[in-house]
Design a protein around this motif. Structure first.
Motif, PDB file in Angstrom:
ATOM      1  N   SER A   1      57.028  71.018 -81.662  1.00 25.34           N
ATOM      2  CA  SER A   1      56.790  70.566 -83.037  1.00 25.34           C
ATOM      3  C   SER A   1      56.138  69.193 -83.054  1.00 25.34           C
ATOM      4  O   SER A   1      55.261  68.923 -83.874  1.00 25.34           O
ATOM      5  CB  SER A   1      58.100  70.481 -83.825  1.00 25.34           C
ATOM      6  N   ILE A   2      56.609  68.323 -82.154  1.00 28.65           N
ATOM      7  CA  ILE A   2      56.052  66.972 -82.133  1.00 28.65           C
ATOM      8  C   ILE A   2      54.591  67.009 -81.680  1.00 28.65           C
ATOM      9  O   ILE A   2      53.720  66.391 -82.295  1.00 28.65           O
ATOM     10  CB  ILE A   2      56.904  66.040 -81.239  1.00 28.65           C
ATOM     11  N   ILE A   3      54.323  67.795 -80.627  1.00 25.42           N
ATOM     12  CA  ILE A   3      52.928  67.907 -80.168  1.00 25.42           C
ATOM     13  C   ILE A   3      52.055  68.486 -81.278  1.00 25.42           C
ATOM     14  O   ILE A   3      50.963  67.993 -81.562  1.00 25.42           O
ATOM     15  CB  ILE A   3      52.822  68.792 -78.906  1.00 25.42           C
ATOM     16  N   GLY A   4      52.561  69.540 -81.938  1.00 26.27           N
ATOM     17  CA  GLY A   4      51.797  70.163 -83.023  1.00 26.27           C
ATOM     18  C   GLY A   4      51.555  69.211 -84.177  1.00 26.27           C
ATOM     19  O   GLY A   4      50.504  69.251 -84.816  1.00 26.27           O
ATOM     20  N   SER A   5      52.541  68.340 -84.439  1.00 25.19           N
ATOM     21  CA  SER A   5      52.386  67.400 -85.550  1.00 25.19           C
ATOM     22  C   SER A   5      51.343  66.333 -85.248  1.00 25.19           C
ATOM     23  O   SER A   5      50.632  65.875 -86.132  1.00 25.19           O
ATOM     24  CB  SER A   5      53.710  66.689 -85.850  1.00 25.19           C
ATOM     25  N   ILE A   6      51.304  65.919 -83.989  1.00 24.50           N
ATOM     26  CA  ILE A   6      50.400  64.821 -83.629  1.00 24.50           C
ATOM     27  C   ILE A   6      48.976  65.324 -83.455  1.00 24.50           C
ATOM     28  O   ILE A   6      48.033  64.747 -83.971  1.00 24.50           O
ATOM     29  CB  ILE A   6      50.864  64.128 -82.329  1.00 24.50           C
ATOM     30  N   THR A   7      48.819  66.444 -82.727  1.00 26.16           N
ATOM     31  CA  THR A   7      47.463  66.891 -82.447  1.00 26.16           C
ATOM     32  C   THR A   7      46.846  67.530 -83.682  1.00 26.16           C
ATOM     33  O   THR A   7      47.537  67.981 -84.589  1.00 26.16           O
ATOM     34  CB  THR A   7      47.427  67.929 -81.309  1.00 26.16           C
ATOM     35  N   LEU A   8      45.543  67.536 -83.688  1.00 19.92           N
ATOM     36  CA  LEU A   8      44.841  68.146 -84.804  1.00 19.92           C
ATOM     37  C   LEU A   8      43.704  68.945 -84.190  1.00 19.92           C
ATOM     38  O   LEU A   8      42.701  68.405 -83.768  1.00 19.92           O
ATOM     39  CB  LEU A   8      44.298  67.046 -85.711  1.00 19.92           C
ATOM     40  N   ILE A   9      43.944  70.250 -84.075  1.00 17.94           N
ATOM     41  CA  ILE A   9      42.961  71.108 -83.426  1.00 17.94           C
ATOM     42  C   ILE A   9      42.523  72.133 -84.456  1.00 17.94           C
ATOM     43  O   ILE A   9      43.363  72.694 -85.140  1.00 17.94           O
ATOM     44  CB  ILE A   9      43.585  71.836 -82.212  1.00 17.94           C
ATOM     45  N   PRO A  10      41.221  72.365 -84.580  1.00 21.26           N
ATOM     46  CA  PRO A  10      40.787  73.395 -85.534  1.00 21.26           C
ATOM     47  C   PRO A  10      41.361  74.757 -85.168  1.00 21.26           C
ATOM     48  O   PRO A  10      41.564  75.058 -83.989  1.00 21.26           O
ATOM     49  CB  PRO A  10      39.264  73.381 -85.415  1.00 21.26           C
ATOM     50  N   GLY A  11      41.639  75.585 -86.182  1.00 19.80           N
ATOM     51  CA  GLY A  11      42.311  76.866 -85.999  1.00 19.80           C
ATOM     52  C   GLY A  11      41.651  77.769 -84.976  1.00 19.80           C
ATOM     53  O   GLY A  11      42.335  78.357 -84.130  1.00 19.80           O
ATOM     54  N   PHE A  12      40.315  77.841 -85.013  1.00 18.80           N
ATOM     55  CA  PHE A  12      39.655  78.768 -84.098  1.00 18.80           C
ATOM     56  C   PHE A  12      39.753  78.309 -82.647  1.00 18.80           C
ATOM     57  O   PHE A  12      39.467  79.057 -81.735  1.00 18.80           O
ATOM     58  CB  PHE A  12      38.197  79.034 -84.515  1.00 18.80           C
ATOM     59  N   VAL A  13      40.165  77.049 -82.435  1.00 20.03           N
ATOM     60  CA  VAL A  13      40.446  76.580 -81.076  1.00 20.03           C
ATOM     61  C   VAL A  13      41.941  76.727 -80.812  1.00 20.03           C
ATOM     62  O   VAL A  13      42.369  77.069 -79.703  1.00 20.03           O
ATOM     63  CB  VAL A  13      40.048  75.097 -80.909  1.00 20.03           C
ATOM     64  N   ALA A  14      42.745  76.484 -81.860  1.00 18.74           N
ATOM     65  CA  ALA A  14      44.196  76.448 -81.692  1.00 18.74           C
ATOM     66  C   ALA A  14      44.768  77.809 -81.311  1.00 18.74           C
ATOM     67  O   ALA A  14      45.641  77.890 -80.445  1.00 18.74           O
ATOM     68  CB  ALA A  14      44.857  75.952 -82.968  1.00 18.74           C
ATOM     69  N   PHE A  15      44.279  78.885 -81.937  1.00 16.19           N
ATOM     70  CA  PHE A  15      44.866  80.196 -81.656  1.00 16.19           C
ATOM     71  C   PHE A  15      44.605  80.662 -80.232  1.00 16.19           C
ATOM     72  O   PHE A  15      45.537  81.096 -79.552  1.00 16.19           O
ATOM     73  CB  PHE A  15      44.418  81.222 -82.696  1.00 16.19           C
ATOM     74  N   PRO A  16      43.357  80.567 -79.767  1.00 17.98           N
ATOM     75  CA  PRO A  16      43.153  80.903 -78.349  1.00 17.98           C
ATOM     76  C   PRO A  16      43.984  80.004 -77.427  1.00 17.98           C
ATOM     77  O   PRO A  16      44.537  80.477 -76.439  1.00 17.98           O
ATOM     78  CB  PRO A  16      41.652  80.667 -78.144  1.00 17.98           C
ATOM     79  N   LEU A  17      44.110  78.723 -77.791  1.00 20.16           N
ATOM     80  CA  LEU A  17      44.928  77.814 -76.987  1.00 20.16           C
ATOM     81  C   LEU A  17      46.386  78.272 -76.990  1.00 20.16           C
ATOM     82  O   LEU A  17      47.034  78.350 -75.940  1.00 20.16           O
ATOM     83  CB  LEU A  17      44.828  76.386 -77.528  1.00 20.16           C
ATOM     84  N   ALA A  18      46.895  78.615 -78.181  1.00 22.22           N
ATOM     85  CA  ALA A  18      48.281  79.069 -78.294  1.00 22.22           C
ATOM     86  C   ALA A  18      48.489  80.344 -77.489  1.00 22.22           C
ATOM     87  O   ALA A  18      49.511  80.510 -76.799  1.00 22.22           O
ATOM     88  CB  ALA A  18      48.653  79.293 -79.760  1.00 22.22           C
ATOM     89  N   ALA A  19      47.506  81.260 -77.556  1.00 24.92           N
ATOM     90  CA  ALA A  19      47.612  82.503 -76.795  1.00 24.92           C
ATOM     91  C   ALA A  19      47.614  82.205 -75.291  1.00 24.92           C
ATOM     92  O   ALA A  19      48.394  82.786 -74.526  1.00 24.92           O
ATOM     93  CB  ALA A  19      46.450  83.436 -77.152  1.00 24.92           C
ATOM     94  N   ALA A  20      46.770  81.240 -74.881  1.00 25.87           N
ATOM     95  CA  ALA A  20      46.729  80.855 -73.469  1.00 25.87           C
ATOM     96  C   ALA A  20      48.051  80.242 -73.040  1.00 25.87           C
ATOM     97  O   ALA A  20      48.547  80.495 -71.935  1.00 25.87           O
ATOM     98  CB  ALA A  20      45.581  79.874 -73.238  1.00 25.87           C
ATOM     99  N   LEU A  21      48.649  79.441 -73.919  1.00 34.41           N
ATOM    100  CA  LEU A  21      49.935  78.825 -73.605  1.00 34.41           C
ATOM    101  C   LEU A  21      51.007  79.901 -73.444  1.00 34.41           C
ATOM    102  O   LEU A  21      51.842  79.832 -72.535  1.00 34.41           O
ATOM    103  CB  LEU A  21      50.346  77.845 -74.707  1.00 34.41           C
ATOM    104  N   LEU A  22      50.988  80.925 -74.311  1.00 36.83           N
ATOM    105  CA  LEU A  22      51.940  82.030 -74.191  1.00 36.83           C
ATOM    106  C   LEU A  22      51.786  82.706 -72.835  1.00 36.83           C
ATOM    107  O   LEU A  22      52.768  82.999 -72.151  1.00 36.83           O
ATOM    108  CB  LEU A  22      51.689  83.067 -75.295  1.00 36.83           C
TER     109      LEU A  22
END
Lengths: 182, 157
Positions: free
Chosen positions: B78-99
């Protein structure tokens, strides 16, 4: 120093701090510094993709939409129409959240109810329709559905709680700020 | 999507121009002024984002918010998500990669939700329009709500 200069300085203070800081990084650690500026540059290019049309639409809305019209559809007594319009405008938007704040400013300035503007900001932040397909393909349907349905309630609860918690004086100040920024 | 937006703006401009040249000029002037008002904050924030994303890498993030990281992982996400600001089309692939790299659904739910609802780096800009109190309230409630989303994801996924 005169008042105008002071205000200029205040407006540019954050940018100056960031510029000095990142330039120092560029000197001390050129690899990291170049990376920082590379990412910033990509971001600026991305911003050129969405911000100009948003600001043009803000300008057009400011000039053409009468205050009475805005009050009727998004104002204090707009009821469910204002709420639905807020959700629609926010979720149909493109671009990062910082694009939402100037839009919020012009809506407030034209007499929108605060909760409706907060719905625009909330939907803009978390329920963008153009992004949903991305989310489904990357995160799966179930993840997307849970977040979307929860966000409908979350956006509403947050918008109304903020409106409830703020005093009349706080609200007056927000409308005052919006006036200043437009 | 960009094309749609430019299309709508162009159509609006043409319509406006057909109706009144004077008002269109005024609209463009207002558009520029609204942009100029936030530009300094905006450029500062862009540099800050560049700095944060250069310091944090995908591997570092996923090592902190793995499946077994539990509540601490949720809070960190939550803290990382609150601080960073990544556009959605970058964030979702990143989130999928993290999973794929071993992050848990609950932690990723918290990360994605705070990424969208909470923006610490954009707070200076938000304050310009909404003032301190409303800005802190919106971001604070967004944070709490995101943890709720994470809990529901943890139960259902």
């Amino acid at each position: 120093m005169n008042k105008k200069k002071m205000e200029m300085l205040k407006r540019y203070r954050f940018l100056l701090v960031m510029l000095v800081g990142t330039l120092m990084i560029l000197v001390v650690n050129p690899t990291l510094g170049r990376h920082v500026y590379g990412l910033a540059w990509d971001n600026i290019l991305g911003m050129l993709g969405v911000l100009p049309p948003i600001f043009i639409l803000i300008g057009l809305l400011d000039v053409w939409v009468k205050k009475e019209t805005m009050v009727k559809y998004m104002g204090k007594d707009s009821g469910i129409v204002g709420i639905l319009l807020g959700f629609f405008l926010g979720s149909a938007a493109a671009g990062p959240l910082y694009g939402a704040f100037p839009v919020a400013g012009v809506f407030l300035n034209k007499g929108s109810r605060l909760s409706n503007v907060l719905i625009i900001v909330g939907a803009w932040a978390s329920m963008k329709i153009p992004l949903l397909l991305f989310e489904v393909s990357a995160m799966g349907f179930k993840f997307t559905l849970i977040r979307f349905v929860m966000d409908i309630f979350g956006v509403l609860i947050i918008a109304y709680s903020i409106e409830k918690i703020l005093t009349d004086e706080d609200e007056r100040q927000i409308y005052e700020l919006a006036k200043k920024m437009n | 999507m960009t094309i749609v937006f430019y299309g709508v703006a162009a159509a609006g401009l043409i319509l406006s121009l057909a109706k009144s040249k004077e008002k269109t000029k005024l609209a463009l002037k207002k558009a520029w002024k609204a942009f100029e008002n936030i530009m300094p904050q905006f450029l500062g924030i862009i540099l800050l984002i560049g700095l944060l994303l250069s310091v944090l890498s995908a591997e570092q993030i996923s090592s902190l918010i793995g499946k077994d990281s539990g509540w601490i992982g949720v809070i960190i996400a939550s803290i990382i998500g609150s601080i960073t600001l990544i556009p959605g089309f970058v964030a979702f692939p990143l989130a999928a990669a993290l999973l794929e790299n071993g992050a848990g659904y609950m932690q990723i739910g918290a990360f994605v939700s705070t990424l969208m609802m909470v923006g610490i780096v954009t707070m200076p800009m938000e304050i310009l329009y909404f003032g301190k109190k409303a800005t802190f309230l919106r971001n604070g409630m967004g944070f709490v709500f995101s943890i709720l989303v994470a809990i529901v994801m943890g139960v259902l996924l």
